[in-house]
Each structure stands twice: as C-alpha cells, then as structure tokens.
Write an enzyme that holds these catalytic residues in place. Structure first.
Site, PDB file in Angstrom:
ATOM      1  N   GLN A 203      38.100   1.486  11.273  1.00 55.81           N
ATOM      2  CA  GLN A 203      39.374   2.109  10.927  1.00 55.81           C
ATOM      3  C   GLN A 203      39.723   3.103  12.035  1.00 55.81           C
ATOM      4  O   GLN A 203      39.102   4.158  12.146  1.00 55.81           O
ATOM      5  CB  GLN A 203      39.261   2.811   9.577  1.00 55.81           C
ATOM      6  CG  GLN A 203      38.720   1.921   8.459  1.00 55.81           C
ATOM      7  CD  GLN A 203      39.718   0.872   8.009  1.00 55.81           C
ATOM      8  OE1 GLN A 203      40.731   1.183   7.382  1.00 55.81           O
ATOM      9  NE2 GLN A 203      39.431  -0.381   8.309  1.00 55.81           N
TER      10      GLN A 203
ATOM     11  N   GLY B 109      45.203   4.748  -0.334  1.00 59.13           N
ATOM     12  CA  GLY B 109      44.480   3.874   0.580  1.00 59.13           C
ATOM     13  C   GLY B 109      45.049   3.856   1.990  1.00 59.13           C
ATOM     14  O   GLY B 109      46.114   4.410   2.277  1.00 59.13           O
ATOM     15  N   HIS B 110      44.322   3.177   2.867  1.00 63.10           N
ATOM     16  CA  HIS B 110      44.682   3.170   4.284  1.00 63.10           C
ATOM     17  C   HIS B 110      46.027   2.474   4.531  1.00 63.10           C
ATOM     18  O   HIS B 110      46.406   1.532   3.858  1.00 63.10           O
ATOM     19  CB  HIS B 110      43.581   2.542   5.136  1.00 63.10           C
ATOM     20  CG  HIS B 110      43.261   1.111   4.826  1.00 63.10           C
ATOM     21  ND1 HIS B 110      42.226   0.444   5.439  1.00 63.10           N
ATOM     22  CD2 HIS B 110      43.826   0.203   3.987  1.00 63.10           C
ATOM     23  CE1 HIS B 110      42.182  -0.802   4.996  1.00 63.10           C
ATOM     24  NE2 HIS B 110      43.141  -0.963   4.114  1.00 63.10           N
ATOM     25  N   ASN B 111      46.745   3.018   5.513  1.00 70.68           N
ATOM     26  CA  ASN B 111      48.049   2.508   5.955  1.00 70.68           C
ATOM     27  C   ASN B 111      49.169   2.752   4.938  1.00 70.68           C
ATOM     28  O   ASN B 111      50.303   2.299   5.156  1.00 70.68           O
ATOM     29  CB  ASN B 111      48.018   1.010   6.279  1.00 70.68           C
ATOM     30  CG  ASN B 111      46.935   0.639   7.270  1.00 70.68           C
ATOM     31  OD1 ASN B 111      46.634   1.409   8.171  1.00 70.68           O
ATOM     32  ND2 ASN B 111      46.354  -0.523   7.091  1.00 70.68           N
TER      33      ASN B 111
END
Length: 349
Positions: free
Chosen positions: A212, A253-255
């Site tokens: 990541q 969460g990511h993004n």
C-alpha cells in the site's frame, strides 16, 4: 512545497524485467520488452511511461481510454487494450500487480513510523513550529512537520514525513503515519491514521499481500472520534474532506474518498474505493460495499447497507438499502402479517 512521499521508488525497469518479476508475458512487436516504465499507476491516471493493471470489469471504460505505457491484463481482454499500450498478459493480473509493486517499492511491505536505532522521542530532522506542544511520551518521527498551536498528547505517534497543520489536536495514544493533515483537525484518543489498507490478492494457494503506497489526506476542520481507523491508499490517496465529522469506532478503507461536511456515526464501515459526496450522512452501524458512489446529500439510515450507487439526496434504509418510504411500507406489511398470524393462533385456526 511538494511532499517527497513516504516510500523510496526503484526503477525504471524494462517490460522484460517487469514480466520476469510478475510472471507475465509481453505482447506485441519485437523490441517492446525493452520499453521502460518508471512506476505503477491507476488506469485513469497512467501515462506513456507507466505501468497499470486491469482485472475488475467495472473499470473496462478506463482500460479502453488508458494512456498507460503498459498494462497487466488477462488474455481474454487482450483485444481491448489500446493500440498505444503494451499488454503484459497473465491469468492473474491482480497478483501480478502486487508483485510489480514489490518491484518498484521494495520497502513498502512495512509502514514507516519513527526512526530505528535511536532513543530520541523527537527526531532531530522534525520541524515543530513555535507554539506547538508535544506532551511527555509522544514520539515525533524523522522529517515530520507540526504547525503552530497544535498539541500532540501523551503517547501519540506522529510518523516519518507526516505533516500536521496548525491548531490541531492529536489525542493520547493516537498514531498518524503516511498522512498529510490540515488545520484545526481533532483526532481523539486511539485514532489510527495511515496504516496498511486491507489489500490481498486472493488465491487457492494463499493470499499475496499487496503493498500500500498511497497516503491519507485529511482536510481542514475534520474531527475523528476515538478508536476510529482510516487506512492509507493502495496507489491513490484516502481522502477525508473539509469539515467532515466522524464518530468513534468507524472504519474507512483504502482509497475511499469522503466529501466535505459529511457526518459518519459510530461503528460505520466504509469499504475501499467507495466515494461519498458532500454532506452525506451515514447512521450508526451502516456500511458501504467497495467501489460505489454515494451522492451529495444522501442519507443512509442506521444499520443500512447500500449495494450499489446512491443518487444525490436519496434517503435509504434496510439491507440491502432501498428508498426509506419503500422500506417503511415493507416493515409495516410484515408487522401486519405477524399480527394476523398471532390473531389466527389465538382463535385456534
């Protein structure tokens, strides 16, 4: 001043080297394998000197329009790759993408916080403006920057190259890594900002970790409740818009991209790559699956879970979430059926 980033990037690499690292096969004319790429970038942002990947059919329009120099793709979609993009075919593009990230970002397997091998609580290379307060037991990593009027409470960690603006509050035992934070931001006790997103390329023989390498961007006047967590992006940034208020025990969460002045109540879960417009309200214990868009001004009732895009201004309830009035009618109908069944039982029928 542009931020220098959090991870050292290796390369550039030839497509032959990328193919060897990922198990892919370079397609096209002779000599394409000698073409250089200098980074891994999402389809929609990639340029002629960059590598991308395609696996989710939802993003087929982005594949058709990409300007990427090369793309990791399943052989079934070879004919859909634009003429200016070299295809690297593989039956598992997401696995190959993970391996490509390891090639370009060999250090990204671990997050960066403070500096190893030193007993200093505040790194010498950190820049702390006059008027900022760092309480006992807090740790400030190398090259971090903290603005005037900000207080970093006891036991908090501000990681490597993190930037925090002015008049902020970083609560006790909070951790902030891989993040850029604006002015007047409040992070309550135990908040976790910038840890790895939950990224794994799943497979029958095991699950490959996807590095990541994105960041978390928190804009001005955001408040985040105790023990909430915001993961950094995989390639893009996770963004929390100006003035948004987040309750305790929320997971983002990511993004994910959260708009301005949203209200997110306790125990909400927002999956990766979900986008919220401005002034969205999400009630307690509601959630959103990944890769959907919730329009500006929408309201998601507590305990509700949309399964697709939500129009601006919509008010939804239930699981799967549907228009509030429809959900209320369904609940009322079930209650009427239950009462009739109870009355029939009482009559002996």
């Amino acid at each position: 001043m542009n931020h220098p980033g959090f991870f050292r990037k290796a390369g550039p690499f030839t497509l032959a080297e990328v193919a060897a690292a990922t198990g892919a096969e370079v397609q096209g004319e002779t000599g394409q394998a000698d073409r250089l790429v200098d980074g891994v970038v999402p389809l929609s942002e990639a340029g002629s000197g960059q590598l991308s990947f395609f696996e989710n059919r939802k993003y087929l329009p982005q594949l058709l329009a990409t300007q990427a120099g090369a793309c990791l793709v399943d052989p079934r979609f070879l004919s859909r790759v634009p003429a200016g993009t070299v295809a690297l075919t593989t039956p598992a593009p997401y696995h190959a993408f993970a391996k490509a990230l390891f090639l370009f970002y060999p250090e990204a397997i671990h997050s960066k916080a403070a500096e190893g091998g030193t007993e200093e609580r505040i790194a010498r290379s950190a820049v702390i403006e006059e008027g900022a307060i760092v309480e006992p037991g807090a740790i400030i990593g190398p090259e971090a920057r903290i603005g005037r009027g900000t207080r970093v409470a006891a036991g908090a960690v501000v990681g490597y190259r993190v930037t925090i603006g002015r008049d902020c509050y970083i609560g006790p035992l909070a951790s902030v890594i891989h993040a850029l934070i604006g002015n007047r931001v409040i992070l309550h006790a135990g908040v976790r900002i910038g840890q790895d997103g939950f990224g794994f390329a799943m497979g029958r023989t095991g699950h490959l970790k996807v590095p990541q390498v994105g960041r978390v961007i928190i804009q001005d006047d955001v408040e985040i409740g105790a023990n909430s967590t915001i993961d950094r992006g995989a390639l893009k940034d996770t963004i929390i818009g100006e003035g948004t208020k987040i309750d305790n025990l929320v997971q983002i969460g990511h993004n994910a991209v959260i708009g301005r002045h949203c209200v997110i109540v306790g125990q909400v879960g927002i999956s990766g790559s979900t986008e919220l417009g401005d002034f969205v309200v999400m009630g307690g214990q509601s959630g959103a699956i990944g890769h959907i868009k919730i329009g500006t001004g929408a309201q998601i009732a507590g305990g509700s879970h949309p399964k697709g895009d939500v129009p601006p201004g919509a008010v939804l309830a239930g699981t799967p979430a549907r228009p509030f009035r429809q959900w209320a009618r369904e609940v009322a109908a079930v209650q009427r059926l239950a009462r009739r069944s109870s009355d029939d039982d009482a009559d002996g029928n």
